[in-house]
Design a protein around this motif. Sequence first.
Motif, PDB file in Angstrom:
ATOM      1  N   ASP A  50      27.102  26.048  31.274  1.00 34.39           N
ATOM      2  CA  ASP A  50      27.820  27.326  31.352  1.00 34.39           C
ATOM      3  C   ASP A  50      29.276  27.110  30.966  1.00 34.39           C
ATOM      4  OD1 ASP A  50      29.650  27.434  34.057  1.00 34.39           O
ATOM      5  OD2 ASP A  50      27.919  26.107  34.300  1.00 34.39           O
ATOM      6  N   ALA A  51      29.953  28.190  30.596  1.00 38.46           N
ATOM      7  CA  ALA A  51      31.308  28.098  30.051  1.00 38.46           C
ATOM      8  C   ALA A  51      32.295  27.545  31.070  1.00 38.46           C
ATOM      9  CB  ALA A  51      31.765  29.465  29.556  1.00 38.46           C
ATOM     10  N   ALA A  52      32.198  27.982  32.338  1.00 38.41           N
ATOM     11  CA  ALA A  52      33.160  27.526  33.340  1.00 38.41           C
ATOM     12  C   ALA A  52      33.046  26.025  33.569  1.00 38.41           C
ATOM     13  CB  ALA A  52      32.951  28.285  34.648  1.00 38.41           C
ATOM     14  N   SER A  53      31.823  25.514  33.693  1.00 40.01           N
ATOM     15  CA  SER A  53      31.633  24.080  33.902  1.00 40.01           C
ATOM     16  C   SER A  53      32.178  23.290  32.720  1.00 40.01           C
ATOM     17  CB  SER A  53      30.150  23.757  34.110  1.00 40.01           C
ATOM     18  OG  SER A  53      29.659  24.380  35.278  1.00 40.01           O
ATOM     19  N   ILE A 119      41.235  33.671  37.774  1.00 41.03           N
ATOM     20  CA  ILE A 119      40.262  34.710  38.127  1.00 41.03           C
ATOM     21  C   ILE A 119      39.127  34.731  37.116  1.00 41.03           C
ATOM     22  CG2 ILE A 119      39.926  37.195  38.443  1.00 41.03           C
ATOM     23  CD1 ILE A 119      42.857  37.371  39.340  1.00 41.03           C
ATOM     24  N   VAL A 120      39.461  34.661  35.834  1.00 39.40           N
ATOM     25  CA  VAL A 120      38.444  34.657  34.782  1.00 39.40           C
ATOM     26  C   VAL A 120      37.470  33.500  34.984  1.00 39.40           C
ATOM     27  CG1 VAL A 120      38.068  34.247  32.312  1.00 39.40           C
ATOM     28  CG2 VAL A 120      39.847  35.838  33.060  1.00 39.40           C
ATOM     29  N   LEU A 121      37.996  32.301  35.167  1.00 40.48           N
ATOM     30  CA  LEU A 121      37.139  31.122  35.309  1.00 40.48           C
ATOM     31  C   LEU A 121      36.333  31.172  36.602  1.00 40.48           C
ATOM     32  CD1 LEU A 121      39.597  28.396  33.985  1.00 40.48           C
ATOM     33  CD2 LEU A 121      37.489  29.180  32.886  1.00 40.48           C
ATOM     34  N   ALA A 122      36.922  31.732  37.664  1.00 42.50           N
ATOM     35  CA  ALA A 122      36.201  31.835  38.930  1.00 42.50           C
ATOM     36  C   ALA A 122      35.023  32.798  38.836  1.00 42.50           C
ATOM     37  CB  ALA A 122      37.151  32.275  40.043  1.00 42.50           C
ATOM     38  N   VAL A 123      35.224  33.922  38.157  1.00 41.20           N
ATOM     39  CA  VAL A 123      34.119  34.877  37.966  1.00 41.20           C
ATOM     40  C   VAL A 123      32.984  34.205  37.203  1.00 41.20           C
ATOM     41  CG1 VAL A 123      33.432  37.007  36.797  1.00 41.20           C
ATOM     42  CG2 VAL A 123      35.558  36.933  38.111  1.00 41.20           C
ATOM     43  N   LEU A 124      33.316  33.484  36.132  1.00 41.62           N
ATOM     44  CA  LEU A 124      32.288  32.794  35.357  1.00 41.62           C
ATOM     45  C   LEU A 124      31.624  31.699  36.178  1.00 41.62           C
ATOM     46  CD1 LEU A 124      34.153  32.453  31.921  1.00 41.62           C
ATOM     47  CD2 LEU A 124      32.390  34.120  32.536  1.00 41.62           C
ATOM     48  N   ALA A 125      32.421  30.959  36.959  1.00 42.57           N
ATOM     49  CA  ALA A 125      31.877  29.874  37.772  1.00 42.57           C
ATOM     50  C   ALA A 125      30.975  30.384  38.885  1.00 42.57           C
ATOM     51  CB  ALA A 125      33.018  29.046  38.366  1.00 42.57           C
ATOM     52  N   SER A 126      31.191  31.615  39.305  1.00 37.71           N
ATOM     53  CA  SER A 126      30.348  32.201  40.352  1.00 37.71           C
ATOM     54  C   SER A 126      28.982  32.629  39.828  1.00 37.71           C
ATOM     55  CB  SER A 126      31.050  33.414  40.966  1.00 37.71           C
ATOM     56  OG  SER A 126      31.017  34.527  40.077  1.00 37.71           O
ATOM     57  N   GLY A 127      28.839  32.650  38.503  1.00 43.79           N
ATOM     58  CA  GLY A 127      27.599  33.109  37.897  1.00 43.79           C
ATOM     59  C   GLY A 127      27.626  34.568  37.505  1.00 43.79           C
ATOM     60  N   ALA A 128      28.760  35.235  37.780  1.00 45.61           N
ATOM     61  CA  ALA A 128      28.877  36.653  37.455  1.00 45.61           C
ATOM     62  C   ALA A 128      29.291  36.837  35.997  1.00 45.61           C
ATOM     63  CB  ALA A 128      29.878  37.326  38.384  1.00 45.61           C
ATOM     64  N   ALA A 198      31.376  24.585  49.581  1.00 47.02           N
ATOM     65  CA  ALA A 198      30.397  25.192  50.471  1.00 47.02           C
ATOM     66  C   ALA A 198      29.048  25.431  49.811  1.00 47.02           C
ATOM     67  CB  ALA A 198      30.933  26.514  51.014  1.00 47.02           C
ATOM     68  N   ALA A 199      29.007  25.663  48.519  1.00 43.22           N
ATOM     69  CA  ALA A 199      27.733  25.960  47.855  1.00 43.22           C
ATOM     70  C   ALA A 199      27.845  25.622  46.379  1.00 43.22           C
ATOM     71  CB  ALA A 199      27.376  27.438  48.025  1.00 43.22           C
ATOM     72  N   PRO A 200      26.768  25.129  45.785  1.00 44.92           N
ATOM     73  CA  PRO A 200      26.800  24.841  44.342  1.00 44.92           C
ATOM     74  C   PRO A 200      26.782  26.142  43.549  1.00 44.92           C
ATOM     75  CG  PRO A 200      24.595  24.527  45.201  1.00 44.92           C
ATOM     76  CD  PRO A 200      25.469  24.810  46.386  1.00 44.92           C
ATOM     77  N   PRO A 201      27.317  26.132  42.372  1.00 41.21           N
ATOM     78  CA  PRO A 201      27.292  27.348  41.546  1.00 41.21           C
ATOM     79  C   PRO A 201      25.877  27.657  41.093  1.00 41.21           C
ATOM     80  CG  PRO A 201      28.099  25.482  40.273  1.00 41.21           C
ATOM     81  CD  PRO A 201      27.975  25.013  41.694  1.00 41.21           C
ATOM     82  N   PRO A 202      25.557  28.923  40.950  1.00 42.24           N
ATOM     83  CA  PRO A 202      24.227  29.281  40.460  1.00 42.24           C
ATOM     84  C   PRO A 202      24.045  28.833  39.020  1.00 42.24           C
ATOM     85  CG  PRO A 202      25.662  31.204  40.516  1.00 42.24           C
ATOM     86  CD  PRO A 202      26.405  30.094  41.187  1.00 42.24           C
TER      87      PRO A 202
END
Length: 587
Positions: A50-53, A119-128, A198-202
């Motif tokens: 994924d792009a964030a990773s 914020i952009v990278l966090a949204v992508l990293a969350s799987g959204a 706390a949790a791995p990214p989806p």
Amino acid sequence: MATATLVEHYSKDQVEDDDHWSCFCPKSGIFRSPHRLASRHHPPSDPDLDAASFILSLLPSAHSPRPAFLDSVTGRCVTFSDLHRSVLSLASTLRLALDLRPGDVVLLLSPNSVIYPAIVLAVLASGAVLSPASPLCTPSEIARQARDSGAVLAIATPEEAHKLVSAGVPTLLTHRSPEDRDGPPSVEEMMECSDPLAAPPPARGKSDVAAVLYSSGTTGAPKGVVLTHGNLIAMVSLLRWSAEVSGAEDDVYLAFIPMYHVYGLAFFALGLPSLGATTVVMSRFDLEAAMEAVARHGVTNIPAVPPVVVAMAKSSKRWDLSGLRRVGTGAAALGAEAARRFRRRYPWAELREGYGLTESGGAATFAVVASRRAEGRGVGQLLPGFEARVVAPATGKEEGPGGVGELWLRGPTVMREYLGDEAATAAELVGGEWLRTGDLVYFDEEGFLFIVDRIKEHIKHNGYQVWRANLMGSIVRETAVADLRNQLQVTPSELEALLLTHPHILDAAVVPLEDEEAGQVPMAYLVRSTESQLTSEEVIQFVASQVAPHKKIRRVAFISSIPRSPAGKILRKELIANANQAVLPKL
């Protein structure tokens, strides 16, 4: 459409010896990039990347104190260490506390800020899925984007949050306003407080949707451009390549291009962090403040748009820009005279032009070497992995070097589709892979691209089609012009480019004005310099002395600024509506 990789676009018949590589294949009618992507710039082939990773893996150390983003006014600094922590912390909160699920759409409504990239990278990293919106939009336009994109959450600045009321979307504030001390946690607080482990990214892969960007809608309603994680990964890889080959890796960048636009998103939120570069951030553009920021913060590289280049070249003020190395421009047309004027004013700074659009992920061509030739070299050559066709509008024939036609593009950053619009997707993505750009162009024998005009933007005057041909820093070869004249009957109108050669005209837009006798006549909207007393009649005479009778400007209106998209494209539909509704005296 399956997202192709940067490597897959190289044809099997490409030879290893660059000296024997031709940019055009007569058999297929396809132009190809003369540039190769070095193996170090190839992203991993893992389809589950994924792009964030990918971007996070390229950042400097998670403990690096190096500045990633600096606020041009306050001096607030976000280090790469801060960036790592903020992205992972916010992504965890979005997943765990807010139950954001893979594929959910998050609408981001904010001007540029030092936390926008996090914020952009966090949204992508969350799987959204990210859907950035312009703060210039009205509440009804924001509601339309929220509805069309299917947004389940919005993130907005306190100043813009009121625009989301009618959208009915739960909204997080980027930061607390001074009067709001007891509200829910802001995004900035979430970046500081949550546990990033706390949790791995989806799991998200290259073929999954990463972002839905809305086109500027300069001639029609904005459409949702769907970009995948593979598209974003390719965008970052190409930017890293271009920075290396142009010697810009150690530059300090100035960011006033809005990060909600594909140009700003690709550069500042995604690409430059992966280079470990420092970016000085402006929340909005102001020429004097921008030039002062260049001197104050040691800025060496300004990604810009044509109106900024013109303003820098024509300003009567003097700034210390001796440290400036490069100015890039793309997204809209830059006239040849404007380019020459800029180079005369700042001979030590390289002016590099490029070409792209939202549907191509902001990428397509790039000027690897800054040209010093008087006529420039168009808008550069195709980026690695890109291919192009030049298709004659009247016949559908594929043109070779020098032939004029519509540009079709195929490449690793080209969008997957228009969101929820199968008809528009089928019309714009021929065969599911060739993007019809709507731009009239030609390539020269060395693979340099020259933009002639927009196909749909013309003025019909007494049966003539007066095409608005701003030549984007190039001089069309005589044979190409002759072919175009034969094709279109008349080739007017370098009208905007011509108007910008006037020393008292800072910006110009030409649109069709309805006329009972002629059908349509050219009308000019102009921004004149503050000290100028230039009159409408003087403008009309200035143009009339240099063009054929049917190309003459028939109406002139002076305004404070030309309405443009964030990329610098003229918002013609606004001007056309105003021109045809206003009661204007005949000149």
